[in-house]
Design an enzyme around this catalytic site. Sequence first.
Site, PDB file in Angstrom:
ATOM      1  N   HIS A  93      58.000  73.504  53.208  1.00 29.79           N
ATOM      2  CA  HIS A  93      56.684  72.889  53.060  1.00 29.79           C
ATOM      3  C   HIS A  93      55.849  73.312  54.279  1.00 29.79           C
ATOM      4  O   HIS A  93      56.389  73.438  55.377  1.00 29.79           O
ATOM      5  CB  HIS A  93      56.814  71.371  53.001  1.00 29.79           C
ATOM      6  CG  HIS A  93      55.495  70.675  52.888  1.00 29.79           C
ATOM      7  ND1 HIS A  93      54.587  70.993  51.904  1.00 29.79           N
ATOM      8  CD2 HIS A  93      54.909  69.713  53.645  1.00 29.79           C
ATOM      9  CE1 HIS A  93      53.507  70.249  52.058  1.00 29.79           C
ATOM     10  NE2 HIS A  93      53.673  69.466  53.098  1.00 29.79           N
ATOM     11  N   ASN A 137      47.805  73.077  53.937  1.00 30.37           N
ATOM     12  CA  ASN A 137      48.761  72.214  53.237  1.00 30.37           C
ATOM     13  C   ASN A 137      48.170  71.843  51.879  1.00 30.37           C
ATOM     14  O   ASN A 137      47.188  71.106  51.814  1.00 30.37           O
ATOM     15  CB  ASN A 137      49.014  70.969  54.092  1.00 30.37           C
ATOM     16  CG  ASN A 137      49.978  70.003  53.450  1.00 30.37           C
ATOM     17  OD1 ASN A 137      50.470  70.228  52.339  1.00 30.37           O
ATOM     18  ND2 ASN A 137      50.267  68.909  54.144  1.00 30.37           N
ATOM     19  N   CYS A 184      53.648  65.347  48.945  1.00 32.58           N
ATOM     20  CA  CYS A 184      53.894  66.792  49.132  1.00 32.58           C
ATOM     21  C   CYS A 184      55.212  67.264  48.540  1.00 32.58           C
ATOM     22  O   CYS A 184      55.378  68.461  48.306  1.00 32.58           O
ATOM     23  CB  CYS A 184      53.871  67.146  50.610  1.00 32.58           C
ATOM     24  SG  CYS A 184      52.318  66.769  51.375  1.00 32.58           S
TER      25      CYS A 184
HETATM   26  N1  ACO Z   1      39.615  69.613  66.031  1.00 28.37           N
HETATM   27  C1  ACO Z   1      39.518  69.357  67.336  1.00 28.37           C
HETATM   28  N2  ACO Z   1      40.168  68.335  67.927  1.00 28.37           N
HETATM   29  C2  ACO Z   1      40.937  67.554  67.156  1.00 28.37           C
HETATM   30  C3  ACO Z   1      41.076  67.773  65.769  1.00 28.37           C
HETATM   31  C4  ACO Z   1      40.363  68.847  65.209  1.00 28.37           C
HETATM   32  N3  ACO Z   1      40.435  69.152  63.904  1.00 28.37           N
HETATM   33  N4  ACO Z   1      41.909  66.829  65.274  1.00 28.37           N
HETATM   34  C5  ACO Z   1      42.281  66.063  66.292  1.00 28.37           C
HETATM   35  N5  ACO Z   1      41.703  66.489  67.437  1.00 28.37           N
HETATM   36  C6  ACO Z   1      41.827  65.947  68.790  1.00 28.37           C
HETATM   37  C7  ACO Z   1      42.325  64.537  68.790  1.00 28.37           C
HETATM   38  O1  ACO Z   1      41.256  63.630  68.601  1.00 28.37           O
HETATM   39  C8  ACO Z   1      42.948  64.422  70.175  1.00 28.37           C
HETATM   40  O2  ACO Z   1      41.910  64.173  71.091  1.00 28.37           O
HETATM   41  P1  ACO Z   1      42.153  63.122  72.306  1.00 28.37           P
HETATM   42  O3  ACO Z   1      43.288  63.709  73.088  1.00 28.37           O
HETATM   43  O4  ACO Z   1      40.831  63.132  72.991  1.00 28.37           O
HETATM   44  O5  ACO Z   1      42.512  61.825  71.643  1.00 28.37           O
HETATM   45  C9  ACO Z   1      43.458  65.828  70.450  1.00 28.37           C
HETATM   46  O6  ACO Z   1      42.797  66.696  69.496  1.00 28.37           O
HETATM   47  C10 ACO Z   1      44.942  65.984  70.300  1.00 28.37           C
HETATM   48  O7  ACO Z   1      45.358  65.360  69.118  1.00 28.37           O
HETATM   49  P2  ACO Z   1      46.889  65.235  68.768  1.00 28.37           P
HETATM   50  O8  ACO Z   1      47.039  64.331  67.608  1.00 28.37           O
HETATM   51  O9  ACO Z   1      47.676  64.950  70.009  1.00 28.37           O
HETATM   52  O10 ACO Z   1      47.230  66.739  68.354  1.00 28.37           O
HETATM   53  P3  ACO Z   1      48.583  67.288  67.855  1.00 28.37           P
HETATM   54  O11 ACO Z   1      48.959  68.412  68.699  1.00 28.37           O
HETATM   55  O12 ACO Z   1      49.576  66.199  67.589  1.00 28.37           O
HETATM   56  O13 ACO Z   1      48.191  67.881  66.434  1.00 28.37           O
HETATM   57  C11 ACO Z   1      48.287  67.380  64.079  1.00 28.37           C
HETATM   58  C12 ACO Z   1      47.652  67.042  65.420  1.00 28.37           C
HETATM   59  C13 ACO Z   1      47.915  68.799  63.702  1.00 28.37           C
HETATM   60  C14 ACO Z   1      47.731  66.429  63.021  1.00 28.37           C
HETATM   61  C15 ACO Z   1      49.818  67.214  64.185  1.00 28.37           C
HETATM   62  O14 ACO Z   1      50.149  65.959  64.717  1.00 28.37           O
HETATM   63  C16 ACO Z   1      50.496  67.380  62.842  1.00 28.37           C
HETATM   64  O15 ACO Z   1      50.577  68.468  62.316  1.00 28.37           O
HETATM   65  N6  ACO Z   1      51.038  66.304  62.253  1.00 28.37           N
HETATM   66  C17 ACO Z   1      51.628  66.342  60.924  1.00 28.37           C
HETATM   67  C18 ACO Z   1      50.543  66.605  59.936  1.00 28.37           C
HETATM   68  C19 ACO Z   1      51.036  66.584  58.569  1.00 28.37           C
HETATM   69  O16 ACO Z   1      52.124  66.953  58.333  1.00 28.37           O
HETATM   70  N7  ACO Z   1      50.245  66.148  57.614  1.00 28.37           N
HETATM   71  C20 ACO Z   1      50.612  66.045  56.238  1.00 28.37           C
HETATM   72  C21 ACO Z   1      51.791  65.174  56.072  1.00 28.37           C
HETATM   73  S1  ACO Z   1      52.215  64.611  54.516  1.00 28.37           S
HETATM   74  C22 ACO Z   1      51.767  65.611  53.411  1.00 28.37           C
HETATM   75  O17 ACO Z   1      52.034  66.782  53.555  1.00 28.37           O
HETATM   76  C23 ACO Z   1      50.971  64.989  52.263  1.00 28.37           C
END
Ligand code: ACO
Length: 373
Positions: free
Chosen positions: A249, A279, A111
């Site tokens: 970003h 993203n 990214c």
């Molecule tokens: N829809 C519904 N439920 C979902 C989804 C979805 N799309 N995705 C995950 N869940 C569920 C999970 O399975 C989990 O269920 P569980 O509690 O039964 O296990 C629940 O939702 C909560 O998941 P968390 O991982 O705790 O959710 P969180 O609030 O942490 O959000 C997220 C997840 C959005 C991925 C967050 O952690 C995040 O933004 N991380 C960074 C992402 C990122 O930056 N990515 C790119 C990085 S590098 C680059 O840019 C190339």
Amino acid sequence: MTFAALTGWGKCLPPAILSNEDLSTFLDTNDEWIVQRTGMKERRVSHVPGLMLSTVAAKRALACAGVKAEELDLILYGSCSFDEHVPNTASGLQVAIGAKNAAAMDVNTACTSFLYGMSTATAFIKSGAAKKVLVIGVEHISKFMDWQNRNVSVLFGDGAAAAVFEASDQEEGVIAERLHCFADARQSLRVRGKGASYANVGILYGDTRWDFDGQEIFKKAVTGMGEGSVEVLKKAGVTIDDVGVIVPHQANLRIIEAVVKRAGATMDKVHLTVAKYGNMSAATAPVALVEALEEGKVKPGSLVLIPAFGAGLTMSAHLIRWGGRTTPKEVSDAELPPCERSALDMVRELMALKEPHARSEAALMGARFVEAG
Ligand code: ACO
């Protein structure tokens, strides 16, 4: 002293929109979850290769700068979803725009690729090795998406943006930067299926599984972007109040809110694109920068702060002093060919092509890496 002024900018977004509702037709997800956890409402899916997206963005940026392609000394092509690896994609762009006097190099820090490219362009110009450099941030990530995995497939989209940097004796362009990599967390984001580790083991190319520890990435992103922002302000001897606009970003709205708080700013200073485009990896920050310019949020002589992170986990923070011009010198008529299909149809087609098969699955998940022992 020589500086590297940012004199031209252009973006290219593919027209097909994939909404949260579209995603919920094939994934166990819904609009409420995605908006609440990420701030994303829709993203784009490209009907053309990344090279076409970047060609349109590049032509727009060159027209904006009033620079002819033959004047370019160097092209830096930032991406992690190259159309091909050999030859490099930068050389394809060189042909497409007619930059016959340029050197051409691909850059991959995920990214942050455009931003590492911006640092490289600045260093080349400051050293005298180049006078005019074109930097691209582009992704055609839909091709490599693990569409069945709701943890990742709701987060990403396609797009491109380009910027022209030119030698200047005015103090403008990047005035402070911080580049770093949290390499001990590199396993927290890995696209299984891309690279030599997966060659000749029976994997359908394009079939991927993403190792993705969202919470680990989230924490590192907030720390890295927050500390990087504070550091570049300190290096430049300014405070957050001196910054005109923050263009971060955009991987998650909650990450942006936490970073902005750490930097001591408020959200009204931030240009946001995350709801519209998700993203777009390397294209995210430059697309947001171009939009901020188009919407008049970058004022002549003002400071622009750009904190970012990506797989690696790479991080960057840049403070740019803008020059006197915030409008294009000329406007290019470059356009993409029309798109006949909906984003959802394109995604469904990709999923059908990648229909998982047992051998591919085993090879993808069986691959071992240095840090895995
Ligand atoms: N829809 C519904 N439920 C979902 C989804 C979805 N799309 N995705 C995950 N869940 C569920 C999970 O399975 C989990 O269920 P569980 O509690 O039964 O296990 C629940 O939702 C909560 O998941 P968390 O991982 O705790 O959710 P969180 O609030 O942490 O959000 C997220 C997840 C959005 C991925 C967050 O952690 C995040 O933004 N991380 C960074 C992402 C990122 O930056 N990515 C790119 C990085 S590098 C680059 O840019 C190339």
